[in-house]
Design a protein around this motif. Sequence first.
Motif, PDB file in Angstrom:
ATOM      1  N   GLU A 157      82.317   9.916 -50.481  1.00 18.17           N
ATOM      2  CA  GLU A 157      81.577   9.386 -49.337  1.00 18.17           C
ATOM      3  C   GLU A 157      80.107   9.751 -49.463  1.00 18.17           C
ATOM      4  OE1 GLU A 157      84.892   9.547 -45.739  1.00 18.17           O
ATOM      5  OE2 GLU A 157      83.553  11.262 -46.054  1.00 18.17           O
ATOM      6  N   VAL A 158      79.310   9.017 -48.729  1.00 17.77           N
ATOM      7  CA  VAL A 158      77.909   9.365 -48.568  1.00 17.77           C
ATOM      8  C   VAL A 158      77.610   9.319 -47.074  1.00 17.77           C
ATOM      9  CG1 VAL A 158      77.125   6.981 -48.882  1.00 17.77           C
ATOM     10  CG2 VAL A 158      75.527   8.859 -49.264  1.00 17.77           C
ATOM     11  N   ALA A 159      76.875  10.300 -46.598  1.00 24.29           N
ATOM     12  CA  ALA A 159      76.607  10.411 -45.164  1.00 24.29           C
ATOM     13  C   ALA A 159      75.112  10.488 -44.920  1.00 24.29           C
ATOM     14  CB  ALA A 159      77.299  11.638 -44.583  1.00 24.29           C
ATOM     15  N   LEU A 160      74.707   9.906 -43.822  1.00 27.38           N
ATOM     16  CA  LEU A 160      73.305   9.949 -43.401  1.00 27.38           C
ATOM     17  C   LEU A 160      73.264  10.417 -41.953  1.00 27.38           C
ATOM     18  CD1 LEU A 160      70.276   9.203 -43.961  1.00 27.38           C
ATOM     19  CD2 LEU A 160      70.796   6.987 -42.904  1.00 27.38           C
ATOM     20  N   ASP A 161      72.472  11.462 -41.696  1.00 29.95           N
ATOM     21  CA  ASP A 161      72.324  12.004 -40.341  1.00 29.95           C
ATOM     22  C   ASP A 161      70.852  11.979 -39.957  1.00 29.95           C
ATOM     23  OD1 ASP A 161      75.151  13.240 -39.785  1.00 29.95           O
ATOM     24  OD2 ASP A 161      74.612  13.887 -41.811  1.00 29.95           O
ATOM     25  N   THR A 216      69.168  13.658 -29.804  1.00 29.08           N
ATOM     26  CA  THR A 216      70.105  12.637 -30.271  1.00 29.08           C
ATOM     27  C   THR A 216      70.434  12.865 -31.738  1.00 29.08           C
ATOM     28  OG1 THR A 216      69.184  11.010 -28.739  1.00 29.08           O
ATOM     29  CG2 THR A 216      70.466  10.144 -30.583  1.00 29.08           C
ATOM     30  N   ALA A 217      71.695  12.622 -32.087  1.00 27.82           N
ATOM     31  CA  ALA A 217      72.137  12.708 -33.482  1.00 27.82           C
ATOM     32  C   ALA A 217      72.884  11.425 -33.821  1.00 27.82           C
ATOM     33  CB  ALA A 217      73.034  13.919 -33.697  1.00 27.82           C
ATOM     34  N   VAL A 218      72.419  10.759 -34.863  1.00 26.86           N
ATOM     35  CA  VAL A 218      73.077   9.549 -35.361  1.00 26.86           C
ATOM     36  C   VAL A 218      73.645   9.876 -36.735  1.00 26.86           C
ATOM     37  CG1 VAL A 218      72.786   7.141 -36.061  1.00 26.86           C
ATOM     38  CG2 VAL A 218      71.543   8.036 -34.083  1.00 26.86           C
ATOM     39  N   ALA A 219      74.944   9.668 -36.921  1.00 21.36           N
ATOM     40  CA  ALA A 219      75.604  10.001 -38.182  1.00 21.36           C
ATOM     41  C   ALA A 219      76.388   8.782 -38.673  1.00 21.36           C
ATOM     42  CB  ALA A 219      76.545  11.193 -37.996  1.00 21.36           C
ATOM     43  N   VAL A 220      76.123   8.377 -39.910  1.00 20.39           N
ATOM     44  CA  VAL A 220      76.847   7.263 -40.522  1.00 20.39           C
ATOM     45  C   VAL A 220      77.488   7.770 -41.810  1.00 20.39           C
ATOM     46  CG1 VAL A 220      74.793   6.431 -41.736  1.00 20.39           C
ATOM     47  CG2 VAL A 220      76.712   4.912 -41.409  1.00 20.39           C
ATOM     48  N   THR A 221      78.738   7.382 -42.015  1.00 20.31           N
ATOM     49  CA  THR A 221      79.486   7.779 -43.213  1.00 20.31           C
ATOM     50  C   THR A 221      80.051   6.530 -43.864  1.00 20.31           C
ATOM     51  OG1 THR A 221      80.096   9.882 -42.186  1.00 20.31           O
ATOM     52  CG2 THR A 221      81.358   9.200 -44.116  1.00 20.31           C
ATOM     53  N   LEU A 222      79.787   6.381 -45.161  1.00 20.03           N
ATOM     54  CA  LEU A 222      80.278   5.220 -45.904  1.00 20.03           C
ATOM     55  C   LEU A 222      81.177   5.676 -47.046  1.00 20.03           C
ATOM     56  CD1 LEU A 222      77.019   3.085 -46.263  1.00 20.03           C
ATOM     57  CD2 LEU A 222      78.744   2.958 -44.472  1.00 20.03           C
ATOM     58  N   PRO A 223      82.375   5.112 -47.148  1.00 19.85           N
ATOM     59  CA  PRO A 223      83.191   5.382 -48.336  1.00 19.85           C
ATOM     60  C   PRO A 223      82.640   4.562 -49.496  1.00 19.85           C
ATOM     61  CG  PRO A 223      84.311   3.836 -46.906  1.00 19.85           C
ATOM     62  CD  PRO A 223      83.041   4.221 -46.203  1.00 19.85           C
ATOM     63  N   CYS A 224      82.304   5.222 -50.590  1.00 17.21           N
ATOM     64  CA  CYS A 224      81.634   4.488 -51.659  1.00 17.21           C
ATOM     65  C   CYS A 224      82.006   5.045 -53.021  1.00 17.21           C
ATOM     66  CB  CYS A 224      80.127   4.523 -51.472  1.00 17.21           C
ATOM     67  SG  CYS A 224      79.469   6.173 -51.318  1.00 17.21           S
ATOM     68  N   PRO A 225      82.719   4.257 -53.819  1.00 15.60           N
ATOM     69  CA  PRO A 225      82.875   4.628 -55.228  1.00 15.60           C
ATOM     70  C   PRO A 225      81.527   4.528 -55.910  1.00 15.60           C
ATOM     71  CG  PRO A 225      83.683   2.418 -54.845  1.00 15.60           C
ATOM     72  CD  PRO A 225      83.356   2.993 -53.501  1.00 15.60           C
ATOM     73  N   THR A 226      81.132   5.565 -56.601  1.00 16.52           N
ATOM     74  CA  THR A 226      79.813   5.581 -57.219  1.00 16.52           C
ATOM     75  C   THR A 226      79.777   4.634 -58.393  1.00 16.52           C
ATOM     76  OG1 THR A 226      80.475   7.434 -58.607  1.00 16.52           O
ATOM     77  CG2 THR A 226      79.350   7.959 -56.539  1.00 16.52           C
ATOM     78  N   VAL A 227      78.608   4.032 -58.590  1.00 13.05           N
ATOM     79  CA  VAL A 227      78.424   3.137 -59.735  1.00 13.05           C
ATOM     80  C   VAL A 227      78.215   3.941 -61.008  1.00 13.05           C
ATOM     81  CG1 VAL A 227      76.937   1.339 -60.691  1.00 13.05           C
ATOM     82  CG2 VAL A 227      77.486   1.340 -58.264  1.00 13.05           C
TER      83      VAL A 227
END
Length: 407
Positions: free
Chosen positions: A312-316, A368-379
């Motif tokens: 995964e990759v996450a952005l906060d 405020t906290a915004v958190a996004v998580t994406l499941p991602c097979p790395t290239v």
Amino acid sequence: MVAALLALAAVRAVADRTPDAPAVIATALALLALYAVGPALPRVRTSLPAAALWLAAVALGWTVLLALTQDGVWLAFPLFFVELHLLPLRWALPSVALTTVVAVAGFGWHTHTLGVGTVLGPALGAAVAVAVVLGYQALYRESEQRRRLIEELTAARSELADAEHAAGVLAERERLAREIHDTVAQGLSSIQLLLRAAERALPERPGTALGHVRQARVAAAGNLAEARRFVRGLTPPDLESGSLPAALERLCATTARSTGLAVRCRISGTPAELPTSHEVALLRIAQSALANTVRHAAAGRAELTLSYMDTEVALDVVDDGAGFRPDEVPVPGSAQVTGTGFGLAAMRARARALQGTLAVESAPGEGTAVAVTLPCPTVAAGAADAPGGAPGSIPATAGDPAPGAAT
């Protein structure tokens, strides 16, 4: 077949020099004319009473011919098919049975015998006719069912194509709305802030005002390039010239310089090359989140963290601003101020399109906290010393801001 059998009966009556030969010829001609009239009458094909009346007349003429010559028995076979064709099955079967009995009785009356062959011949002819007609009707019904099924499938395919077209139009419209909100709209907001700062600096500080105007011009040029690229569906300029961590660092630096907000960018984990769709989504979400912080949070500090994990990759994006109640955010387009309410909806749509999740934690007075998580097979695995991707923290003032980076 009827014409040939009638001719056969007439010719044999003449050849055998039977006393009833003229009557046989006259009856055969009358029966042929009556039989030929049936197909010419539309009501015989469309009206059951008319068909029954015509069949009764033909059967009566055939009975007269059978009484005159035993060769009339051969006409029973085509009559079976006509009866089964024109009459409903519940009427056709009794009619065929009655015709069979008349044929057997007439032939037996002429031969003065009633053997197995006399009965079996017409009976087998009737059975064959019934089997052929019933088989034909079954095939016809199956053919009609297939025809209707093909029509339904064709209609369903057409409806599916229309639905896919409509879905494509809506998806493209949603994409353009997200891109406009995250690039052009945020860029215009940044330009407005810079021009407002320049206005406040005039006339006492013309140098400062000139700097703000130049930044606004650069931002306008960059956002024009963004608009042209997303219309063509290309990669954002910030990603074309470097990696995602570098693009996020430039975004934070540009936001800090244009708004005065202290923004810190952190990269956690070993940077890896991600699919372009994931990088674009994360960059746009970061732009939108920081823009919301600048416009609505009245924050003094903000921190952006990009975390690389195994799958995964996450952005906060966290700020110390005024905060809000996430469950009270208006539906996009319904806010009293035209154009608000789209930011969070666009971020959620981007995450959902990549099977990711987006969470918002906030409360009045608590930031405020915004958190996004994406499941991602790395290239491809990125090196630890990839440009702009070394783990650690980068202060907002470090780095050269990307021209026109949207805030």
